[in-house]
Design a protein around this motif. Structure first.
Motif, short mmCIF file in Angstrom:
data_model
loop_
_atom_site.label_atom_id
_atom_site.label_comp_id
_atom_site.label_asym_id
_atom_site.label_seq_id
_atom_site.Cartn_x
_atom_site.Cartn_y
_atom_site.Cartn_z
N PHE A 3 -32.80 18.57 -52.05
CA PHE A 3 -33.97 17.92 -51.45
C PHE A 3 -35.15 18.89 -51.31
CE2 PHE A 3 -31.02 14.55 -50.13
CZ PHE A 3 -31.82 13.43 -50.38
N TYR A 21 -26.93 14.50 -46.09
CA TYR A 21 -27.21 14.36 -47.52
C TYR A 21 -27.80 15.67 -48.05
CZ TYR A 21 -26.94 9.40 -46.31
OH TYR A 21 -26.54 8.19 -45.83
N VAL A 23 -27.81 16.28 -51.80
CA VAL A 23 -28.31 16.07 -53.17
C VAL A 23 -29.05 14.74 -53.25
CG1 VAL A 23 -27.60 15.86 -55.59
CG2 VAL A 23 -26.34 17.36 -54.05
N PRO A 24 -30.29 14.75 -53.73
CA PRO A 24 -30.98 13.46 -53.87
C PRO A 24 -30.33 12.59 -54.93
CG PRO A 24 -32.39 15.30 -54.57
CD PRO A 24 -31.10 15.89 -54.14
N THR A 25 -30.33 11.29 -54.72
CA THR A 25 -29.80 10.38 -55.74
C THR A 25 -30.83 10.33 -56.88
OG1 THR A 25 -30.88 8.44 -54.81
CG2 THR A 25 -28.69 8.97 -53.95
N GLN A 28 -34.18 8.93 -56.01
CA GLN A 28 -34.92 9.81 -55.08
C GLN A 28 -35.51 10.99 -55.83
OE1 GLN A 28 -31.78 10.60 -52.25
NE2 GLN A 28 -31.91 8.53 -51.39
N GLN A 46 -31.08 -1.13 -57.84
CA GLN A 46 -30.50 -2.06 -56.88
C GLN A 46 -30.11 -1.32 -55.61
OE1 GLN A 46 -27.58 -3.37 -59.75
NE2 GLN A 46 -25.97 -2.37 -58.63
N THR A 47 -29.73 -2.09 -54.59
CA THR A 47 -29.30 -1.43 -53.35
C THR A 47 -28.05 -0.60 -53.64
OG1 THR A 47 -28.05 -3.40 -52.78
CG2 THR A 47 -30.19 -3.17 -51.74
N THR A 49 -28.34 2.55 -54.45
CA THR A 49 -28.77 3.68 -55.27
C THR A 49 -29.54 4.71 -54.44
OG1 THR A 49 -30.78 2.46 -55.80
CG2 THR A 49 -28.99 2.31 -57.39
N GLY A 50 -29.77 4.40 -53.18
CA GLY A 50 -30.56 5.30 -52.34
C GLY A 50 -32.04 5.03 -52.46
N LYS A 51 -32.41 3.83 -52.90
CA LYS A 51 -33.83 3.54 -53.16
C LYS A 51 -34.65 3.49 -51.87
CE LYS A 51 -33.46 -1.48 -53.55
NZ LYS A 51 -33.92 -1.93 -52.25
N THR A 52 -34.02 3.12 -50.75
CA THR A 52 -34.81 3.04 -49.51
C THR A 52 -35.39 4.41 -49.15
OG1 THR A 52 -33.16 1.40 -48.85
CG2 THR A 52 -34.78 2.02 -47.20
N ALA A 53 -34.53 5.42 -49.21
CA ALA A 53 -35.04 6.77 -48.88
C ALA A 53 -36.02 7.25 -49.93
CB ALA A 53 -33.87 7.74 -48.77
N TYR A 95 -35.10 9.19 -40.55
CA TYR A 95 -35.78 10.27 -41.29
C TYR A 95 -37.09 10.71 -40.65
CZ TYR A 95 -32.50 8.78 -44.95
OH TYR A 95 -31.38 8.45 -45.66
N ASP A 307 -26.31 -2.73 -45.71
CA ASP A 307 -25.74 -1.42 -45.92
C ASP A 307 -24.73 -1.13 -44.83
OD1 ASP A 307 -25.24 1.11 -46.83
OD2 ASP A 307 -26.90 1.98 -45.71
N ARG A 335 -18.74 1.54 -51.18
CA ARG A 335 -19.99 2.30 -51.00
C ARG A 335 -19.70 3.72 -50.54
NH1 ARG A 335 -24.29 -1.31 -50.98
NH2 ARG A 335 -25.75 -0.20 -49.67
#
Ligand code: AMP
Length: 499
Positions: A3, A21, A23-25, A28, A46-47, A49-53, A95, A307, A335
């Protein structure tokens, strides 16, 4: 990559580190530098995958500079459902703990008063469902001319739910010079059109095929009958391996009926669908998250994108009629690196839908051995001899020119587009978001049919063949039922008569 290499501020990095966390997905790693640089982003993800962050982290960083004015939010995030909106709000809290950002959540089912007070004080981050936001705009309580960052999340689900006209209206209220971040799991033509209109020279980031299913999920197909379904389900649930489960039904009323039946047979169950008020939904979800509710019976819309990291099983009590929903449903288990099991209960009428799902995921769903399931004989006399795709000739003929499924049971009425809209969770969710509920017209939801749903059928009649491998042991073991479906049905009927 870590990160630290993404260009995020120390406060944000500290909050990320505290979540554990490191390592970024992929989304990210690819999106964050572009968002920080002020670029528009089109994220096809899609959900899970860590897309929200991938949008909350750089947003916190950028918004930490500057101050909010009364009723003029500095950023806006649109979510299709209240649960997703609440989840994004949680992300900002987690965050953003070392940044003093103010946030408001505008979702249906929550009183206007509290939401307005927050808006009056000025917010950096406004998270909203489209209908409720427009209501606030109509009341003159929020001005969108100060929005610098605009996020549309789960755009394809917005399309399914008939939110696109609302989104277009909201966009007209936004300043022309803004940064837009747009996320969708799939890119049907209507969504492509929107991105062409809303985004300016976007960075396109695609992280996973929308049809991909998680490698940590064991999928199983169980052939049964409509009458035998509940027994088969209970049989599996009674095994120790089912720590907790989300059980999906296609219709809201079936969610309620199944939840009551499971509860009556002594199982810990809760229900969530679009007709339930927000406080009930939140309470049920909390109970499921904390483990006080073991089984969550849910509709697609209400459970979309949830989630919950530790769900051992997903049951498709009904085979979803839209193949993409299968991917979304089973993605609720397996998950965060954990393994999970997704069981699909299919009757012979579901053959076409199964074929569409298997085409989408690119594999047959491994079938459990029918004899091992021991469907009670009185409930399912023909189950063992049928494959899901084989219909009696009578029924096949009855399809006639309509090209439909030819079902002749009590659910047929609900399958015409109009009736479907009336019973649809999306319709309820959409109208609930507005202060003045308005029924969703069938013609407002063309997307599903165009996207290969109900109206589109597979060209070939290839039978669905299961592999028969990897059948979890709990399916093969015989167990005692706590109560027979018949008894529960009688009790439910008696209850209905009393009411
Ligand atoms: P999302 O796709 O945003 O719904 O995120 C799915 C899950 O991944 C959530 O539980 C997140 O908390 C988790 N997550 C997000 N970023 C990371 C990361 N870099 N490493 C591990 N898990 C993550």
């Amino acid at each position: 990559m870590t990160f630290d290499e993404l260009g995020l501020a120390p406060e944000v990095l500290k909050a990320v580190a505290e979540t554990g966390y490191t390592v970024p997905t992929p989304i990210q790693a690819q999106a964050i530098p572009h968002v920080l640089a002020g670029r528009d982003v089109l994220g096809i993800a899609q959900t899970g995958t860590g897309k929200t962050a991938s949008f909350t982290l750089p947003m916190i960083d950028k918004l930490s500079r500057g101050r909010a004015k009364a009723r003029m939010p500095r950023s806006l995030i649109l979510e299709p459902t209240r649960e997703l909106a609440a989840q994004v709000a949680e992300n900002f809290e987690t965050y953003g703990k070392y940044n003093k950002l103010s946030m408001a959540l505008l979702i249906g089912g929550v009183s206007f008063g509290d939401q307005e007070k927050k808006l009056d004080r000025g917010v950096d981050v406004l998270i909203a469902t489209p209908g409720r936001l427009l209501d606030h705009c109509g009341r003159g309580k929020v001005l969108l001319t100060g929005v610098q960052i605009f996020v549309i999340d789960e755009a394809d689900r917005m399309l399914d739910m008939g939110f696109i006209p609302d989104i277009e209206e909201i966009c007209k209220k936004l300043p022309f010079t803004r940064q837009t971040l747009f996320f969708s799991a799939t890119m049907p033509p209507e969504i492509q059109r929107l991105t062409d209109t809303f985004l300016h020279n976007p960075e396109r980031i695609e992280v996973a095929r929308p049809s991909s299913t998680g490698a940590t999920i064991t999928q199983v197909l169980v052939k049964t009958t409509r009458d035998g379904k509940r027994d088969v389900l209970q049989r599996m649930i009674e095994e120790d391996n089912v720590k907790n489960a989300i059980i999906f039904c296609n219709r809201k009323r079936d969610v309620s009926v199944l939840e009551r039946a499971l509860s009556k047979s002594g199982l810990s169950a809760g229900a969530i669908h679009g007709d339930l008020d927000q406080s009930t939904r939140t309470k049920t979800l909390d109970g499921f998250r904390k483990g006080t509710i073991r089984l969550l019976v849910a509709s697609d819309v209400a459970a979309r994108g949830l989630d919950i990291p530790d769900v051992s099983h997903v049951f498709n009590y009904d085979v979803p009629s839209h193949a993409e929903d299968y991917v979304h449903r089973i993605g609720r288990t397996g998950r965060a690196g954990k393994s999970g099991t997704a069981v699909t209960l299919a009757t012979r009428e579901d053959g076409k839908y199964l074929a569409a799902i298997e085409k989408l995921i690119g594999n047959p769903i491994p079938a459990a051995k029918e004899e091992a399931l021991a469907v009670p004989q009185e409930a399912a006399p023909e189950a063992s001899a049928e494959t899901c795709d084989e219909e009696p000739k009578e029924e096949k003929r009855s399809r006639g020119r309509r090209g439909g499924r030819g079902r002749k049971d009590k659910t047929e009425a609900a399958e015409t587009p109009k009736a479907e809209a009336a019973d649809s969770d999306a319709a309820a969710e959409r109208s609930e978001e507005h202060t003045q509920p308005e029924p969703v017209k069938a013609e407002e939801r063309p997307a599903r049919r165009e996207r290969g749903g109900r109206g589109r059928e597979r060209d070939d009649d290839r039978p669905v063949v299961g592999l028969g491998d990897h059948v979890p042991a709990f399916i093969l073991r015989a167990v005692k039922l706590p109560k027979k479906t018949k008894d529960i049905d009688e009790e439910l009927e008696a209850e209905a008569e009393d009411a």
